[in-house]
Design a protein around this motif. Sequence first.
Motif, short mmCIF file in Angstrom:
data_model
loop_
_atom_site.label_atom_id
_atom_site.label_comp_id
_atom_site.label_asym_id
_atom_site.label_seq_id
_atom_site.Cartn_x
_atom_site.Cartn_y
_atom_site.Cartn_z
N GLY A 1 4.69 -2.07 -18.31
CA GLY A 1 5.03 -0.65 -18.43
C GLY A 1 5.93 -0.42 -19.63
O GLY A 1 5.96 -1.22 -20.56
N ALA A 2 6.64 0.68 -19.59
CA ALA A 2 7.52 1.06 -20.69
C ALA A 2 8.91 0.49 -20.47
O ALA A 2 9.44 0.53 -19.36
CB ALA A 2 7.61 2.58 -20.79
N ASP A 3 9.49 -0.06 -21.54
CA ASP A 3 10.88 -0.50 -21.48
C ASP A 3 11.74 0.64 -22.04
O ASP A 3 11.88 0.80 -23.25
CB ASP A 3 11.06 -1.77 -22.31
CG ASP A 3 12.50 -2.25 -22.34
OD1 ASP A 3 13.35 -1.66 -21.64
OD2 ASP A 3 12.79 -3.22 -23.06
N ILE A 4 12.29 1.45 -21.14
CA ILE A 4 13.11 2.58 -21.59
C ILE A 4 14.59 2.29 -21.37
O ILE A 4 15.42 3.19 -21.32
CB ILE A 4 12.70 3.91 -20.92
CG1 ILE A 4 12.76 3.82 -19.40
CG2 ILE A 4 11.30 4.35 -21.36
CD1 ILE A 4 12.55 5.14 -18.69
N LYS B 1 21.68 5.85 -19.73
CA LYS B 1 21.47 5.80 -18.27
C LYS B 1 21.52 7.20 -17.64
O LYS B 1 20.92 7.45 -16.62
CB LYS B 1 22.53 4.92 -17.62
CG LYS B 1 22.32 3.44 -17.88
CD LYS B 1 21.21 2.88 -16.98
CE LYS B 1 20.98 1.40 -17.22
NZ LYS B 1 20.13 1.12 -18.38
N ASN B 2 22.28 8.12 -18.27
CA ASN B 2 22.45 9.43 -17.64
C ASN B 2 21.32 10.40 -17.98
O ASN B 2 21.33 11.55 -17.57
CB ASN B 2 23.81 10.05 -18.02
CG ASN B 2 23.94 10.28 -19.52
OD1 ASN B 2 23.01 10.00 -20.27
ND2 ASN B 2 25.08 10.80 -19.95
N ARG B 3 20.36 9.94 -18.76
CA ARG B 3 19.23 10.82 -19.08
C ARG B 3 18.21 10.75 -17.95
O ARG B 3 17.87 9.67 -17.50
CB ARG B 3 18.60 10.37 -20.41
CG ARG B 3 17.42 11.21 -20.83
CD ARG B 3 16.81 10.73 -22.14
NE ARG B 3 17.64 11.08 -23.28
CZ ARG B 3 17.32 10.78 -24.53
NH1 ARG B 3 16.21 10.12 -24.78
NH2 ARG B 3 18.10 11.13 -25.52
N ALA B 4 17.74 11.88 -17.50
CA ALA B 4 16.77 11.91 -16.40
C ALA B 4 15.53 11.11 -16.79
O ALA B 4 15.13 11.09 -17.95
CB ALA B 4 16.38 13.35 -16.08
N ASP B 5 14.90 10.48 -15.80
CA ASP B 5 13.70 9.68 -16.06
C ASP B 5 12.66 10.45 -16.87
O ASP B 5 12.07 9.93 -17.80
CB ASP B 5 13.06 9.24 -14.74
CG ASP B 5 13.70 7.96 -14.21
OD1 ASP B 5 14.52 7.38 -14.93
OD2 ASP B 5 13.36 7.56 -13.09
#
Length: 210
Positions: A79-82, A87-91
């Motif tokens: 999958g994607a490595d985000i 960390k505080n950014r919404a998925d």
Amino acid sequence: GQGGAGRGMTAPMELAGGKILAGVADGVGRVVFNQPEKRNAMSVDMWAGMGEALDRFAEDAAVRCVVLQGAGDKAFVSGADISQFEKNRADADAQREYDRLTSAGRAKLAAFRKPVVAQIRGFCMGGGLGIAMSADIRLASDDSQFGIPAAKLGIAYGFDMVRALVDLVGAAHAHMILMTGDRFPAAEAERIGLVNRVVPAAELEGAVAK
């Protein structure tokens, strides 16, 4: 070790800080997704590195086709490595930003003019399945697992990936894959037409080479 990744290649180029390996042997260009500690999850840098490898292969007359594979035997691409996003950014926001930053690499793969074979072993999930669907031929080991878990993360997939999925498996199977977000085995992927052929893991290299 890398489970046969890069076997027979002259010293592979290291792109994206070594997380993309690229080399040529016997007319075959090979791109290895090399982040096994994260099941080869694709970072933004890895997309750029893959794009760079494809650019080189496009210009190299000695390259007649390209194989995509994951390092090790646990995953193609999980999958994607985000993880690089705050960390505080919404998925959903992080996913949108990731999509924006990786769109050039996706476009290069989609428009690549030489045949592309996906050599799938282990987890092939989410954006990893998107990469595999962009290949012309998908060969998978019998211990591979597939899925698009976006629904479980509250994320919707973009039109291009949904269209690619529907083109391969039809609307009914696409609905099932996307709405459940469930993981399914290689035999099921072959049954619905998501992969061309499933072979025992020990025979995957040979099947792709053939």
